[in-house]
Design an enzyme around this catalytic site. Structure first.
Site, mmCIF file in Angstrom:
data_model
loop_
_atom_site.group_PDB
_atom_site.id
_atom_site.type_symbol
_atom_site.label_atom_id
_atom_site.label_comp_id
_atom_site.label_asym_id
_atom_site.label_seq_id
_atom_site.Cartn_x
_atom_site.Cartn_y
_atom_site.Cartn_z
ATOM 1 N N HIS A 1 7.646 7.779 -17.661
ATOM 2 C CA HIS A 1 6.467 7.319 -16.927
ATOM 3 C C HIS A 1 5.254 7.360 -17.845
ATOM 4 O O HIS A 1 5.083 8.288 -18.616
ATOM 5 C CB HIS A 1 6.220 8.205 -15.703
ATOM 6 C CG HIS A 1 5.372 7.555 -14.661
ATOM 7 N ND1 HIS A 1 5.892 6.800 -13.638
ATOM 8 C CD2 HIS A 1 4.036 7.513 -14.482
ATOM 9 C CE1 HIS A 1 4.919 6.345 -12.869
ATOM 10 N NE2 HIS A 1 3.765 6.759 -13.379
ATOM 11 N N ASP B 1 1.562 9.473 -1.759
ATOM 12 C CA ASP B 1 1.029 8.967 -3.035
ATOM 13 C C ASP B 1 0.576 7.522 -2.894
ATOM 14 O O ASP B 1 -0.447 7.132 -3.456
ATOM 15 C CB ASP B 1 2.076 9.089 -4.154
ATOM 16 C CG ASP B 1 1.523 8.556 -5.464
ATOM 17 O OD1 ASP B 1 0.450 9.028 -5.891
ATOM 18 O OD2 ASP B 1 2.130 7.637 -6.054
ATOM 19 N N ARG C 1 -7.774 6.113 -4.309
ATOM 20 C CA ARG C 1 -8.391 6.529 -5.579
ATOM 21 C C ARG C 1 -8.838 5.308 -6.378
ATOM 22 O O ARG C 1 -9.901 5.307 -6.993
ATOM 23 C CB ARG C 1 -7.391 7.351 -6.404
ATOM 24 C CG ARG C 1 -7.195 8.749 -5.869
ATOM 25 C CD ARG C 1 -5.984 9.405 -6.488
ATOM 26 N NE ARG C 1 -6.063 9.424 -7.929
ATOM 27 C CZ ARG C 1 -5.009 9.320 -8.735
ATOM 28 N NH1 ARG C 1 -3.793 9.190 -8.241
ATOM 29 N NH2 ARG C 1 -5.163 9.348 -10.024
ATOM 30 N N SER D 1 0.115 12.804 -8.655
ATOM 31 C CA SER D 1 0.636 11.478 -8.305
ATOM 32 C C SER D 1 1.927 11.188 -9.075
ATOM 33 O O SER D 1 2.947 10.799 -8.493
ATOM 34 C CB SER D 1 -0.440 10.429 -8.624
ATOM 35 O OG SER D 1 0.095 9.143 -8.688
ATOM 36 N N LYS E 1 6.184 11.639 -7.554
ATOM 37 C CA LYS E 1 7.159 10.528 -7.564
ATOM 38 C C LYS E 1 8.395 10.919 -8.380
ATOM 39 O O LYS E 1 9.519 10.590 -8.036
ATOM 40 C CB LYS E 1 6.532 9.282 -8.205
ATOM 41 C CG LYS E 1 5.498 8.593 -7.341
ATOM 42 C CD LYS E 1 5.141 7.213 -7.874
ATOM 43 C CE LYS E 1 4.171 7.212 -9.010
ATOM 44 N NZ LYS E 1 2.768 7.206 -8.688
HETATM 45 N N1 URA Z 1 0.207 6.538 -12.742
HETATM 46 C C1 URA Z 1 0.493 7.102 -11.548
HETATM 47 O O1 URA Z 1 1.621 7.009 -11.054
HETATM 48 N N2 URA Z 1 -0.474 7.774 -10.913
HETATM 49 C C2 URA Z 1 -1.724 7.918 -11.413
HETATM 50 O O2 URA Z 1 -2.543 8.559 -10.794
HETATM 51 C C3 URA Z 1 -2.023 7.326 -12.663
HETATM 52 C C4 URA Z 1 -1.029 6.640 -13.303
#
Ligand code: URA
Length: 434
Positions: A82, A161, A168, A183, A187
């Site tokens: 990620h 989220d 946000r 966040s 996930k």
């Molecule tokens: N990627 C994400 O999944 N969440 C964030 O807050 C920023 C980047």
């Protein structure tokens, strides 16, 4: 409990209890607290930050807002990657098929464009027919058959989220270390992984502008992972100029195709190979990082990563032919050249400005309801360090509507800095945090 009391205490820099954080996340997800109060809370967190205990409670309650992905029926080591978000950052679509071709199972739960940064789901959806809204059963099936599957956060997986991320984005509270960490990690932990590789971007085009903040974010995310028994490593990588040459959804898919055929840009190839190698190593497919790097390179050279990407596209309803025939992808109707006002060396290309310009002409969203124009974006003709003549082309803007093109062109022009001497080369991979 009263939301206003929690906002006030956070605003004053006090620590909230895990029960209070959990109550706030749960009530907001159920629609029992209005957006304006949660916006105020997020802004208080932006200024006052959160303790590790508060972040831990936030992660847990965000996971509990949905289901955990049960991947126990999928044999093999499961490792995801990620990014914290960048401009022209299409590395996920390169490192994931390379790792999958090496035997890693890659269950990728990705995000959409956020602020000036792009999103993997939007890029993939520029492929005609491609579906990212898979059910959990479909996701498991693609993962089993292909070894690499992509879906978005959904009503089933971390719905909290989804709501907070959109709020946000609209309230200038994205650039917060605890909120980004919660966040991303909610996930990832919901996906029951064995390993996780994080790419923490730093610089003009990243949410973290300073390396010290990127390091804090990387440390926080790897600490959350360790507490959950998840093997994780974070790379801190440069995001001052865009990655590769292409910015925009279909344009980036074209560059992914070239890179998986070993004819992509050097910076993109280098980072993607390193990320793939770390995924392979964390999956314990190889005993050393050196072997993992060799294996990732072999999967790039022999075309098996490219073939894996095509298989994944087909399995998720897309037309894999687009990778060989770019005319099958959405194409822009207009193009505008931006030229250099003088000769010299390119000393800076501000990735944030390019990201904003590209979003302005339709590659990103102003509000979460906006739809993306998959065809549009920017193709750079030069990168930092290159020489340019007066009048030489710096980049091209590809568009389908003319309304914001003038404003976008101005931003793009301002993004380039030209100097009389060549700049010092910058490192691309700055640190590893584990
Ligand atoms: N990627 C994400 O999944 N969440 C964030 O807050 C920023 C980047």
């Amino acid at each position: 409990m009263r939301t206003v009391d929690l906002i006030q205490r956070k605003r004053n820099g006090e620590e909230l209890s895990p029960e209070e954080i959990t109550w706030l996340v749960e009530s907001y997800t159920r629609g029992e607290i209005p957006d304006y109060q949660v916006s105020a809370f997020l802004m208080a967190v932006y200024f006052q930050s959160m303790t590790d205990v508060e972040v831990g409670a936030m992660v847990e309650s965000m996971i509990a807002s949905g289901e955990r992905l049960d991947l126990s029926s999928v044999p093999g080591p499961k490792v995801d990657k990620h990014s914290t978000g960048g401009v022209g950052d299409k590395t996920s679509l390169i490192c994931a098929p390379l790792a999958a071709a090496a035997g890693v199972k890659v269950p990728m739960v990705s995000g959409r464009a956020l602020g000036h940064t792009g999103g993997t789901l939007d890029k993939l959806e520029s492929i005609p027919g491609f579906r990212t809204n898979l059910s959990v059963d479909e996701f498991r099936d693609v993962l089993n058959r292909v070894g690499f599957a992509v879906m978005g956060q959904s009503d089933e997986i971390t719905p909290a989220d989804g709501k907070l991320y959109a709020l946000r984005d609209a309230t200038a509270t994205v650039e917060s270390i605890p909120l980004i960490a919660a966040s991303i990690m909610s996930k990832k932990l919901a996906a029951s992984l064995d390993g996780l590789v994080l790419d923490v971007k730093v610089g003009a085009g990243a949410f973290m502008k300073r390396q010290v903040d990127a390091r804090k974010l990387a440390q926080l995310m790897t600490t959350i992972a360790r507490r959950a028994d998840l093997r994780a490593q974070a790379l801190i990588t440069d995001m001052n100029q865009p990655l590769g040459y292409a910015i925009g959804n279909a344009l980036e898919i074209m560059e992914v195709s070239q890179t998986l055929q070993f004819s992509g840009p050097d910076d993109l190839t280098k980072i993607s190979l390193e990320l793939a190698a770390r995924m392979i190593y964390l999956a314990k497919v190889t005993a050393t990082m050196e072997e993992a790097r060799d294996l990732a390179t072999a999967k790039l050279r022999d075309g098996s990563g490219y073939a894996k990407f095509k298989d994944m596209i087909a399995a998720q309803g897309g037309n894999p032919q687009v990778l060989d025939r770019f005319d099958l992808l959405p194409n822009a109707t207009g193009a505008m050249e931006i030229t250099s006002p003088r000769g010299g060396y390119i000393s800076h290309i501000d990735a944030e400005e390019i990201g904003i310009a590209s979003a302005m002409i339709g590659a990103g969203r102003d509000t979460k309801e906006d739809s993306i124009d998959p065809a549009v974006g920017v193709i750079l003709e030069v990168k930092v360090g290159q020489k340019v003549e007066a009048g030489g082309v710096l980049c091209r803007l590809y568009f389908t509507k003319e309304d914001r093109i003038g404003e976008a062109a101005e931003r793009v022009e301002d993004a380039f800095r030209i100097s009389s001497t060549a700049p010092e080369p910058r490192e691309l991979i700055l640190e590893v945090v584990s």
